[in-house]
Every structure is written in C-alpha cells, then in structure tokens.
Enzyme design. Structure first.
Site, mmCIF file in Angstrom:
data_model
loop_
_atom_site.group_PDB
_atom_site.id
_atom_site.type_symbol
_atom_site.label_atom_id
_atom_site.label_comp_id
_atom_site.label_asym_id
_atom_site.label_seq_id
_atom_site.Cartn_x
_atom_site.Cartn_y
_atom_site.Cartn_z
ATOM 1 N N CYS A 100 -4.708 -21.935 -33.938
ATOM 2 C CA CYS A 100 -3.224 -21.152 -34.044
ATOM 3 C C CYS A 100 -3.061 -21.122 -35.339
ATOM 4 C CB CYS A 100 -2.390 -22.103 -33.015
ATOM 5 S SG CYS A 100 -2.104 -23.694 -33.644
ATOM 6 N N CYS A 103 -2.621 -24.338 -37.459
ATOM 7 C CA CYS A 103 -3.993 -24.755 -38.026
ATOM 8 C C CYS A 103 -4.209 -23.923 -39.188
ATOM 9 C CB CYS A 103 -5.073 -24.566 -36.934
ATOM 10 S SG CYS A 103 -4.969 -25.210 -35.528
ATOM 11 N N ASP A 507 -8.969 12.340 -45.680
ATOM 12 C CA ASP A 507 -9.957 12.538 -46.822
ATOM 13 C C ASP A 507 -10.419 13.992 -46.321
ATOM 14 O OD1 ASP A 507 -12.218 12.306 -48.459
ATOM 15 O OD2 ASP A 507 -13.698 11.807 -46.823
ATOM 16 N N ASP A 695 -14.522 9.097 -44.089
ATOM 17 C CA ASP A 695 -15.896 8.759 -43.528
ATOM 18 C C ASP A 695 -16.954 8.058 -44.633
ATOM 19 O OD1 ASP A 695 -16.201 10.988 -45.246
ATOM 20 O OD2 ASP A 695 -17.872 11.671 -44.082
ATOM 21 N N ASP A 699 -13.929 5.792 -49.227
ATOM 22 C CA ASP A 699 -12.575 5.758 -48.356
ATOM 23 C C ASP A 699 -12.608 4.294 -47.867
ATOM 24 O OD1 ASP A 699 -12.269 8.558 -48.425
ATOM 25 O OD2 ASP A 699 -13.796 8.711 -47.001
#
Length: 801
Positions: A100, A103, A507, A695, A699
């Site tokens: 969690c 932790c 892009d 792509d 990017d």
C-alpha cells in the site's frame, strides 16, 4: 554488558551503542540508521510497530545475510549500478513486500534518513525504487540491509524477473476467481431450490443436506478466493487504514460464521450464497484491476534493443569494435548504411543520408557532409561516414533522452479514481453503523441473535459490490468497445483521465501524416520500359525510392524486376545502374547535374528524376501526406471542446502545409524531444489536462510528461511502451473514437456511482430498522450489482455502429 538495540532488538556491547536518555526512558541504538528510523516512526505516530514486534529481532534471515556481500562485488556494480559524473552511484531496485501507499512512505522515509543516501523514490504501481547514494559514505549492501531491517526485501531490477512475478500474480488472481465463479454458479442452483422450498415446503433433512452443500462450496470461496481481502484488510489495519477490503472481509466472515451457527442449530436461515456472491463480485473487480496494470517491465527495456552496444572505432587506419561505454570524445567512429548512431559527433570524412525521424520528426533523410553534426539515435541510410565523437556515451543525446524519460516516468502523477476517494470513509461509516445497530438492537430487544442478524444485514446490503463495480464494469465495456475500434487502453483508469482532457497535442510525422513520401505529381516526357524504372527503385531501400515503387505498383500491372548491372547508391542523391547498353539514372536534380543532365524545373516537394542515357524520361514529386480522415477527425475532436496543438521536429514550411491541410491553427516546428516535453510542461502550468499522440522515440519524453500518452501501433517500441493508449490500426479516426468512448464511459461511471449512493441511502436505513433480513440483503446486493452492470451495457448500445 550487552544491551538490545531499541529498534532492531539486536544485542551489542553497551560501549559501542548510541545511548539516548529521554526522561526516565533510556534507548540504545546500534547505528544512526536505527536511531533515525525509531524517531521517524514515533514522529509519524507509527511507534505501535514496536508493540507488534515484541521481542522479535529485525535481523534478516541467515540466507539473506549471506548474500549481502554480492551487492558490493565488481561484477554486480558493472551490471546494475550507474556511476554518475558527479561521483554518486544510482540503481533501480524492486522493493518486495510493498502492499500500500504506507509501505512506500515508510521505505522512502527510512532511506532518506539513512546517511549517504541522496535520493530515493518508489513507484507504487511497479514497486520500483530509484536510489542515488554516495559510495564514500555507504555501500549498497548496507542500503539493502536497511530495507530488510524494516521488514521488506530489495533486489536489483531485472525485466525478466519482473515479468515472471507479474505473470505469477495474474495467475494467482485468475485461479482464485475461477474457484469463486465455480462455487457461486453451483451454490446459486442450490439457493434457487432453497428459495423455492420456502414457498412450496421442504423437508428439514433435505434442507440440511443443501445447507451442507452450500457450506462446502462457500468455504474455499471465502478462505482461498477471499484471502486477498483478508490480506488487504490486515495491511490496512496495520497501517491505520480502513479500506473496502475490511468491509468485504468482515461482511463475508460474519455471514459465514452466522450461517454455520444456523446450519448446526437448525435455527434461522443460512447465507452461504451471500458469502460467495460478495467474494466473487468484488474479486472480479480486483482481477480487472490486476489485468489493467501496466507491465512491470519498464519502458527503458524497450530501448535496450534500440541502442547499439558496440561501434567501429578507427585507430591508425585499423578498425576495431569497441563497447560504446569505452568510447571517448575525440575517437573516430565509422558508420555504414543501416547502422544506428550511438554517440554524438561531427563528420570528418565521407558523406551520406541519415534518417533522424525517430528523434526530430524530420520526414526526409538528411545529407551529412564534412563538418555536419551527427545525432545519436539517427540511422545511416547510405554511404560510409567517419565522424569524431564529441561526447561520451553517457552524455550523448539518445542516452540523455533515456535518462530524462526514466526520471519523468518515476515522477509521473498517479491517476485519481472516484470510487477509491470515498471507499475508506464509506467502509468506516458502514462498520460503525453496523456496530451501533448491533448495540441498539441488543439493548432494545435483548436478543443477541436478532441483533446479529440485523447488523449482518446492514453490512451485507451495503457491501460495496455496486460501488466496487461502478468503475470496473463500465470501463471494461468501454475498453472492449474501444478495442473493436482499434483503440487499446492499457489501464481502465486512463479512460477517466482522457475524459477530463481539454487539450490534444499531436506529433506530425507518422501521427497526422503517413510518415513516408508519396508521389503527388508524375510526368512522363517520353515512352520507355517502365520495368527499367521499377527495377532501379526496387534496388534501393531509400524512402523516396520505395515511394516511387509503391506508386508504380498501384498504377501499373505486370511489372517485373530486370537484372540490372553495376547498381550503385549515390549518397543522398539517388541511384545509377546499367541495363544492357543503357545507362540508368534516378535521383534528385543535384545528381542529374553531376552526371551532365540538364534540369531546369524546380519543386517545393522532394523531386525524383529518371533518365535513360542522360535523357530525362520521367519526373516525380513526392511528399508526406495527411492520413485518411485526418481533417474530419480533428474537426470532430475540436467540437468536443478540446484544443489541438501540433508539435513537430520537421521544418516550418512542411509543418505549415500539413497544419493548413488538416485544419490545425496552433503549431510549432523545428522542435527537439526536450522542446516538446517543455511545451507539455507549459500546458500543465496553465492547469490543462493534456493528451498527446505520437509514434517515435522523439515523442517518448513528451508522451511520458502528458496525462495520457497515445501511441500509433506502428510506432517505435519506446513510444508504445511509454504510452497509456495504443491506436492499433494507426488511424487518426481511432483517436477521435478514443475521446468519444472515454467521455461516454466516464459519464456512465458517474451514473453508476450515483446509483450506488442512492441504493445505499434507501436500503441501509431499511436494514437498520430491521425490515431487511440477510437473505433479502444478499438478493438486494445482487440486484444492485445487476443494476450497475445493466446500466453499463448502455455504453455499447448508445455509441452507434
């Protein structure tokens, strides 16, 4: 005399201990680390840790102690530890045992308090820690030992090991869910018989047999399938959190315990069907969450295949293969066609074309001659180039980009989930109401059984099935609908964030456009054998040649490749070859002039001229074209109230032309990867929720900075790994669908949550008043879940064909 360390309980001679007096209390610490953790836990109200610890020691098991030395070995250091230019060391570790957010907090705080540790950040989703330390002050083995001392374990990040662990977790949830589904399906048949028997009459011995059968089915469901809820509830209570796991575990356990009593005594009704339904429904939601987690393998693993490990270095006219880590500035490196540049430098001899599209977005290959800079990550298309390294491997552009990306991913904000924001308060409230109900009924009636039945009804009827299913069921339907339209959401929660987005960053190359040159104008000056041109362009892998070949294949039939002789690639210009007695030339205007062919025409596009025996017979103009439906899709996205920005590394003219064709008014050109990332940061500073689609490697950094990263299915491995959403069919129309589906799905998520709240507002008071027995509560709970599922199904029916 030996005394025990107040924190770890290990005993040492008093003379070497750190003594600390606090009033009448005296504390001893074996090291400053233990002293720091002790005060840290006390300051944060977590000193009950020592009550739970009792007299147990925090000394790691013998087998863990024995392997600590390996973390300081030279071979381990070379494989896993990164030595920084400032003398500090850094490593990526997997912290085992994190359950969690508490932790994560505890491990980070302990590491920050450890002398010599400069920085420590932990990603809760992957349990991956990024640790930076001063090797002069502390060893890695000591850092590992400190983590183990507080009850966790750490080991170096290994992608293969992480993938195995992730698969193991998925298999574990899958087997638990199978058991739960099997038991629920069978127990419901038995329950139908019992419900029918209530109205038609059923012998007590038959009823007893059916009760035992239900108990047999409910037991593995509760204690095997439902173990995840008991474990979650325990860790929640341990860290002073009341979560939905506690509500599920308590409701199911009380119903199970009461049902056993009813089965044994023959008084009252059993509710084993409620137990299995509670566990199965909520476990299904948990399993959906596990499936939607991103792969534990980090984005950087995808880059390992993209980065060269060796380069060809020239020493006294001798070529030798040298590991990239051993290359120094000033070394002369040779790169040939098809090879990827690993280190930045400046050309000293030769010339050739380089594809920089994966870094800058420039759609056309760039000619590099003596004196030009070469960027790491670019790919040589033709020619042989020698260049002088201007940087070492660690500071080259691509390596720097990887580092920035890693840092960005570590600090990426967590996506908020609506149901989780109220689940803790909901669970605590319901348990409190149930307890008060039990006390109230016991006080009013004096009947323990009646008070217990009513309080169980409150818990069962309020069991957060509807609340727990509100998000996963709707998002699952949305995800399936999106997948059929070529859109892959990697995590269900991304739908919510995308639905809230108000700006889309695109892009250009490969996202808005096809990413490859297409023939837009062809002119034939005289008749000739088309097979000659086809054979010439098929002999080259250059994108322009491939564009010509594709055009010929589309417009002409029965083409065949002829056996050409003396095929030669003319660097960054074109191709020459011979066929029988004819000289074939194909390339740009500069090549034609060099071979004595007169060329008068010019073009704003890429020009390819075909000449036979120095006579021009054909001329082609090529450029990168927008994808089909791009203009219409962008217009529809804008209608949703989303602003659209185009960011590209391509030149200003190309960017302006594409922006005008697709209807984008806001664009910036000539950007490097860092520039794109800065633009995303600017938008975030304005309070915008940013979705970006791209792509390429160029990017990746900007994608990691955005709230939702969308990658084209044919994009680079890095872009795919860092993305949250993938457009499998590469269509920009799928991007439009992603927005429409996410908004509609999130709308129904909110409806489901509202239905759940209304349901609880009506049914809980009825249960408190004693009007609802656990049997009806279980049926009501099931109906509330079906109500949520039925409402979610409308997502698909209302979206259209």
């Amino acid at each position: 005399m030996k005394v025990a360390c107040t924190h770890c309980q290990l005993e040492f001679d008093e003379s070497v201990m750190i003594k600390e007096e606090e009033g009448s209390d005296v504390h001893y610490f074996c090291c400053k680390g233990c002293q720091g953790v002790f005060h840290l836990l006390r300051s944060e109200g977590l000193d009950t840790f020592y009550e739970k610890l009792g007299k147990n020691q925090l000394e790691p098991p013998k087998e863990l102690q024995d392997d600590l030395h390996k973390f300081d070995l030279e071979g381990f250091r070379k494989k896993y530890i990164i030595e920084r230019s400032d003398g500090l060391y850094e490593i990526f570790l997997i912290i085992e045992g994190i359950h969690c957010a508490a932790c994560v907090w505890l491990n980070e705080k302990v590491l920050h308090q450890t002398p010599g540790v400069i920085e420590a950040t932990i990603n809760y989703t992957t349990n991956k820690a990024h640790v930076i330390w001063d090797p002069e002050q502390i060893k890695l083995s000591q850092i590992i030992e400190k983590i183990r001392a507080i009850g966790y374990n750490a080991y170096p990040y290994d992608p293969k090991m992480q993938e195995e662990r992730a698969n193991k977790a998925r298999r574990d949830y899958y087997s638990r869910l199978l058991v739960a589904i099997f038991a629920t399906m069978n127990i419901m048949w038995i329950a139908v018989a019992q419900y029918t028997g209530m109205f038609t009459g059923m012998r007590s011995d038959v009823k007893d047999v059916l009760n035992v059968a239900e108990w047999v089915l409910a037991t593995p469901t509760l204690f095997y399938s439902g173990w995840v809820f008991f474990r979650g509830a325990w860790f929640g209570l341990k860290n002073r959190f009341v979560n939905m796991d506690l509500l599920v575990a308590s409701g199911a356990s009380l119903a199970y315990t009461y049902s056993i009593w009813a089965m044994v005594t023959g008084k009252g009704e059993v509710y084993f069907d409620s137990v299995t339904m509670i566990i199965t429904f909520v476990l299904a939601g948990k399993y959906l969450e596990v499936l939607s987690k991103k792969r534990a393998a980090d984005t950087m693993d995808a880059l390992s295949n993209a980065l060269p490990t060796e380069v060809t270095v020239i020493e006294s006219d001798t070529k030798i293969m040298v590991p990239v880590e051993e290359v120094n500035p000033g070394d002369i490196i040779e790169v040939r066609a098809g090879e990827k540049v690993a280190i930045d430098g400046v050309v000293v001899s030769g010339e050739g074309s380089f594809d920089e599209s994966s870094l800058t977005g420039e759609s056309e290959p760039i000619l590099k001659v003596k004196g030009d800079e070469i960027i790491s990550g670019s790919v040589a298309i033709d020619g042989v180039v020698r260049y002088e390294a201007t940087k070492d491997y660690g500071s080259s552009m691509l390596t720097t980009l990887v580092g920035l990306l890693e840092e960005s991913l570590t600090k990426k904000p967590k996506i908020e989930r609506l149901a989780n924001e109220i689940s803790g308060y909901f669970s605590l409230t319901i348990l409190s109401i149930a307890l008060l109900t039990f006390i109230g009924w016991l006080w009013m009636t004096g009947e323990f059984e009646r008070a217990l039945v009513v309080s169980i009804s409150v818990i069962v009827i309020a069991c957060p099935c509807a609340l727990g299913l509100a998000t996963p069921v709707a998002t699952l339907i949305g995800i399936n609908l999106a997948a059929r339209r070529g859109v892959l959401f990697k995590e269900a929660a991304f739908i919510e964030t995308m639905a809230k987005a108000d700006v889309l960053v695109l892009d250009k190359t490969g996202t808005i456009t096809e990413g490859k040159p297409h023939v837009v104008n062809a002119k034939m000056y005289s008749e000739y054998d088309l097979n000659l041109l086809y054979s010439l362009v098929k002999s080259s892998i250059h994108p322009v040649s491939q564009g010509i070949a594709h055009y010929l294949e589309e417009h002409y039939e029965n083409l065949k490749e002829l056996p050409l002789e003396g095929v030669k690639q003319v660097q960054a210009r074109g191709i020459e070859a011979k066929f029988e007695e004819h000289k074939l030339l194909g390339g740009n205007a500069k090549m034609m002039q060099e071979f004595g062919v007169e060329v008068d025409e010019k073009s704003e596009y890429t020009l390819f001229i075909f000449a036979i025996d120095k006579e021009i017979v054909a001329r082609f103009e090529l450029r990168d074209l927008p994808k089909e439906g791009a203009k219409e899709a962008i217009a529809e996205i804008r209608k949703l109230g989303i602003d659209i920005v185009m960011l590209t590394g391509d030149n200003e003219n190309a960017a302006k032309r594409i922006a005008k064709e697709v209807g984008v008014t806001d664009f910036k050109a000539g950007l490097f990867p860092e520039d794109k990332a800065k633009e995303i940061d600017f938008l975030h500073a304005e309070g915008r929720v940013v979705v970006m689609a791209g792509d390429g490697i160029n990017d990746a950094l900007a994608l990691s900075k955005s709230d939702i990263a969308i990658a084209m299915g044919s994009g680079s491995d890095v872009a795919l790994e860092v993305s949250d959403v993938v457009l499998l069919d590469d269509k920009i129309t799928s991007l439009r669908d992603a927005f429409l589906i996410s908004r509609r799905t999130f709308k129904f998520v909110k409806q489901n949550l509202a239905l759940s709240v209304i349901y609880n507002s009506i049914t809980i008071p009825l249960a408190i008043a004693g009007y609802v027995i656990p049997l009806v509560a279980a049926l009501s709970m099931s109906l509330s879940s079906l109500m949520v599922v039925g409402n979610s199904m409308r997502i698909k029916s209302g979206f259209g064909k």
